[in-house]
Write a protein that holds these residues in place. Structure first.
Motif, PDB file in Angstrom:
ATOM      1  N   PRO A 153       0.816  -1.224   0.000  1.00  0.00           N
ATOM      2  CA  PRO A 153       0.000   0.000   0.000  1.00  0.00           C
ATOM      3  C   PRO A 153       0.846   1.269   0.000  1.00  0.00           C
ATOM      4  CG  PRO A 153      -0.808  -1.587   1.621  1.00  0.00           C
ATOM      5  CD  PRO A 153       0.509  -2.094   1.147  1.00  0.00           C
ATOM      6  N   ARG A 154       1.972   1.258   0.704  1.00  0.00           N
ATOM      7  CA  ARG A 154       2.841   2.437   0.727  1.00  0.00           C
ATOM      8  C   ARG A 154       3.462   2.675  -0.651  1.00  0.00           C
ATOM      9  NH1 ARG A 154       6.335   1.422   6.317  1.00  0.00           N
ATOM     10  NH2 ARG A 154       4.566   0.884   7.666  1.00  0.00           N
ATOM     11  N   ALA A 155       3.871   1.600  -1.290  1.00  0.00           N
ATOM     12  CA  ALA A 155       4.444   1.726  -2.632  1.00  0.00           C
ATOM     13  C   ALA A 155       3.415   2.265  -3.620  1.00  0.00           C
ATOM     14  CB  ALA A 155       4.978   0.372  -3.100  1.00  0.00           C
ATOM     15  N   GLU A 156       2.170   1.800  -3.502  1.00  0.00           N
ATOM     16  CA  GLU A 156       1.093   2.297  -4.371  1.00  0.00           C
ATOM     17  C   GLU A 156       0.915   3.799  -4.192  1.00  0.00           C
ATOM     18  OE1 GLU A 156      -0.840   0.894  -6.618  1.00  0.00           O
ATOM     19  OE2 GLU A 156      -0.596  -1.280  -6.350  1.00  0.00           O
ATOM     20  N   ARG A 157       0.903   4.258  -2.936  1.00  0.00           N
ATOM     21  CA  ARG A 157       0.717   5.686  -2.675  1.00  0.00           C
ATOM     22  C   ARG A 157       1.901   6.500  -3.193  1.00  0.00           C
ATOM     23  NH1 ARG A 157      -1.605   3.714   2.198  1.00  0.00           N
ATOM     24  NH2 ARG A 157       0.340   3.988   3.357  1.00  0.00           N
ATOM     25  N   LEU A 158       3.111   6.000  -2.959  1.00  0.00           N
ATOM     26  CA  LEU A 158       4.302   6.704  -3.428  1.00  0.00           C
ATOM     27  C   LEU A 158       4.302   6.866  -4.942  1.00  0.00           C
ATOM     28  CD1 LEU A 158       7.265   5.293  -1.286  1.00  0.00           C
ATOM     29  CD2 LEU A 158       6.580   7.687  -1.498  1.00  0.00           C
ATOM     30  N   LEU A 159       3.983   5.792  -5.648  1.00  0.00           N
ATOM     31  CA  LEU A 159       3.992   5.844  -7.103  1.00  0.00           C
ATOM     32  C   LEU A 159       2.889   6.763  -7.625  1.00  0.00           C
ATOM     33  CD1 LEU A 159       5.482   4.769  -9.552  1.00  0.00           C
ATOM     34  CD2 LEU A 159       3.875   2.868  -9.642  1.00  0.00           C
ATOM     35  N   ALA A 160       1.721   6.712  -6.991  1.00  0.00           N
ATOM     36  CA  ALA A 160       0.620   7.595  -7.408  1.00  0.00           C
ATOM     37  C   ALA A 160       0.992   9.053  -7.201  1.00  0.00           C
ATOM     38  CB  ALA A 160      -0.651   7.248  -6.623  1.00  0.00           C
ATOM     39  N   GLN A 161       1.656   9.365  -6.086  1.00  0.00           N
ATOM     40  CA  GLN A 161       2.082  10.732  -5.833  1.00  0.00           C
ATOM     41  C   GLN A 161       3.118  11.182  -6.860  1.00  0.00           C
ATOM     42  OE1 GLN A 161       3.165   9.981  -1.702  1.00  0.00           O
ATOM     43  NE2 GLN A 161       1.675  11.502  -1.033  1.00  0.00           N
ATOM     44  N   ALA A 162       4.033  10.282  -7.206  1.00  0.00           N
ATOM     45  CA  ALA A 162       5.052  10.612  -8.202  1.00  0.00           C
ATOM     46  C   ALA A 162       4.429  10.880  -9.561  1.00  0.00           C
ATOM     47  CB  ALA A 162       6.066   9.475  -8.295  1.00  0.00           C
ATOM     48  N   GLN A 163       3.442  10.058  -9.934  1.00  0.00           N
ATOM     49  CA  GLN A 163       2.781  10.248 -11.221  1.00  0.00           C
ATOM     50  C   GLN A 163       1.989  11.551 -11.233  1.00  0.00           C
ATOM     51  OE1 GLN A 163       0.662   6.520 -11.235  1.00  0.00           O
ATOM     52  NE2 GLN A 163       2.228   5.473 -12.438  1.00  0.00           N
ATOM     53  N   ASP A 164       1.372  11.888 -10.101  1.00  0.00           N
ATOM     54  CA  ASP A 164       0.631  13.136 -10.006  1.00  0.00           C
ATOM     55  C   ASP A 164       1.580  14.330 -10.097  1.00  0.00           C
ATOM     56  OD1 ASP A 164      -2.065  14.157  -9.635  1.00  0.00           O
ATOM     57  OD2 ASP A 164      -1.376  14.948  -7.717  1.00  0.00           O
ATOM     58  N   PHE A 165       2.755  14.205  -9.470  1.00  0.00           N
ATOM     59  CA  PHE A 165       3.761  15.265  -9.532  1.00  0.00           C
ATOM     60  C   PHE A 165       4.269  15.451 -10.956  1.00  0.00           C
ATOM     61  CE2 PHE A 165       8.249  16.627  -9.087  1.00  0.00           C
ATOM     62  CZ  PHE A 165       8.043  17.844  -8.450  1.00  0.00           C
ATOM     63  N   GLU A 166       4.481  14.342 -11.654  1.00  0.00           N
ATOM     64  CA  GLU A 166       4.939  14.408 -13.041  1.00  0.00           C
ATOM     65  C   GLU A 166       3.908  15.104 -13.923  1.00  0.00           C
ATOM     66  OE1 GLU A 166       6.982  11.394 -16.257  1.00  0.00           O
ATOM     67  OE2 GLU A 166       5.259  10.665 -15.120  1.00  0.00           O
ATOM     68  N   ALA A 167       2.630  14.782 -13.695  1.00  0.00           N
ATOM     69  CA  ALA A 167       1.571  15.419 -14.478  1.00  0.00           C
ATOM     70  C   ALA A 167       1.554  16.922 -14.240  1.00  0.00           C
ATOM     71  CB  ALA A 167       0.214  14.810 -14.127  1.00  0.00           C
ATOM     72  N   ALA A 168       1.778  17.336 -12.976  1.00  0.00           N
ATOM     73  CA  ALA A 168       1.794  18.768 -12.662  1.00  0.00           C
ATOM     74  C   ALA A 168       2.965  19.457 -13.341  1.00  0.00           C
ATOM     75  CB  ALA A 168       1.860  18.960 -11.149  1.00  0.00           C
ATOM     76  N   LEU A 169       4.124  18.781 -13.384  1.00  0.00           N
ATOM     77  CA  LEU A 169       5.287  19.355 -14.064  1.00  0.00           C
ATOM     78  C   LEU A 169       5.025  19.548 -15.553  1.00  0.00           C
ATOM     79  CD1 LEU A 169       8.244  17.386 -12.429  1.00  0.00           C
ATOM     80  CD2 LEU A 169       7.703  19.804 -12.133  1.00  0.00           C
ATOM     81  N   ASN A 170       4.231  18.626 -16.116  1.00  0.00           N
ATOM     82  CA  ASN A 170       3.906  18.713 -17.537  1.00  0.00           C
ATOM     83  C   ASN A 170       2.725  19.632 -17.805  1.00  0.00           C
ATOM     84  OD1 ASN A 170       5.918  16.929 -18.402  1.00  0.00           O
ATOM     85  ND2 ASN A 170       4.634  15.144 -17.982  1.00  0.00           N
TER      86      ASN A 170
END
Length: 294
Positions: free
Chosen positions: A68-85
């Motif tokens: 569950p922690r890995a899922e949250r970390l990856l989702a946050q990273a993907q959300d951050f990447e989308a914001a950068l783009n």
């Protein structure tokens, strides 16, 4: 930082498929690269994330705790990447829906969502309540849209909108008409209903308390359209959501039966993993769900 996002992706994909080859394929990697990434992650921290059972890789106790922690970390990273783009709503959203919702509500919602957010990739899985709940709990889906009541320790339930089941028959059926149908008449009928494990079947059984064991269930079918066709053919009477019966009632191929003394109301719900990280895409989908409930 001693681990990479790619290693998290490999870990989560392997947890999902329980097979490195399938995990690698889903990530467009070679099997050797995926296997090496997973091995490196375990060796860096001197841990075992999977128990190896032949060709299957099953999460170890530590792996289950970390998933569950890995899922949250990856989702946050993907959300951050989308914001950068500057693409606030983008990326994949995996939705599961029970049959009535999937066939009659979810598809037009996906069309409206894609029209608003062209960069979003929404995938839909349709199955019964029991299956959808299991897939959300197992991290295979981001969100479930279900018809049944649910009590699952790992899932959060959000009330979405009201619904109601309707008993129906072919137009030439002896019970067709506006006269109230008694329990004795219900017991005398042949019933064509959804399979156990579906939300519709759950509500039907609750509505028929007191006479349920006396009913003649002649057919159990997994698809609403198959039930409607069977009832149209005169094989019995059915009970489905009013959402799925609207067009048939309008053209007169099926007719509602009047059963005022039975409660067929129910709630449609949304289910998510508890403490799930909400990406911008997920939040926008939840907003659309609230809009359609009004």
């Amino acid at each position: 930082m001693r681990f990479t996002l790619r290693q998290l992706q490999v870990f989560l994909a392997t947890a999902r498929f329980e097979n490195v080859s399938r995990a690698a394929e889903s990530l467009a990697m070679s099997q050797s690269a995926a296997s090496g990434s997973l091995k490196e992650l375990e060796q860096q921290f001197e841990v075992q994330l999977f128990d190896r059972l032949g060709k299957r890789l099953q999460l170890s106790e530590l792996g289950r705790q970390l998933r569950p922690r890995a899922e949250r970390l990856l989702a946050q990273a993907q959300d951050f990447e989308a914001a950068l783009n500057t693409e606030e709503v983008s990326g994949a959203l995996r939705i599961g829906a029970t049959l009535t919702i999937g066939n009659y509500l979810a598809v037009p919602m996906i069309a409206a969502f894609r029209e608003r957010y062209a960069e979003a990739d929404v995938a839909l899985q349709v199955a019964n309540t029991e299956t959808i709940a299991g897939q959300v709990a197992d991290f295979e889906l981001d969100l479930g849209m279900i018809e049944g009541e649910l009590n699952h320790p790992r899932l959060e339930t959000i009330h979405w909108r009201e619904d109601e089941l309707q008993v129906f028959a072919a137009p030439d059926h002896p019970l067709a008409g506006n006269a109230p149908v008694s329990d004795e008449q219900l017991i005398a009928q042949r019933w064509i209903v959804r399979e156990p494990g579906s939300g519709t079947r759950q509500t039907f059984e609750r509505a028929m308390h007191g006479i349920l064991t006396d009913l003649n269930i002649s057919m159990e079918l997994q698809h609403t359209e198959a039930i409607k066709r069977a009832v149209e053919a005169g094989l019995g009477i059915g009970c489905l959501s009013t959402i799925s019966l609207k067009e048939a009632f309008e053209r007169g191929s099926l007719v509602p039966l009047n059963i005022p003394h039975r409660d067929f109301s129910r709630q449609l719900n949304l289910i998510l993993l508890r403490d799930k990280f909400h990406t911008a895409t997920l939040d926008r989908w939840l907003s659309l769900c609230r809009e359609t409930a009004q």
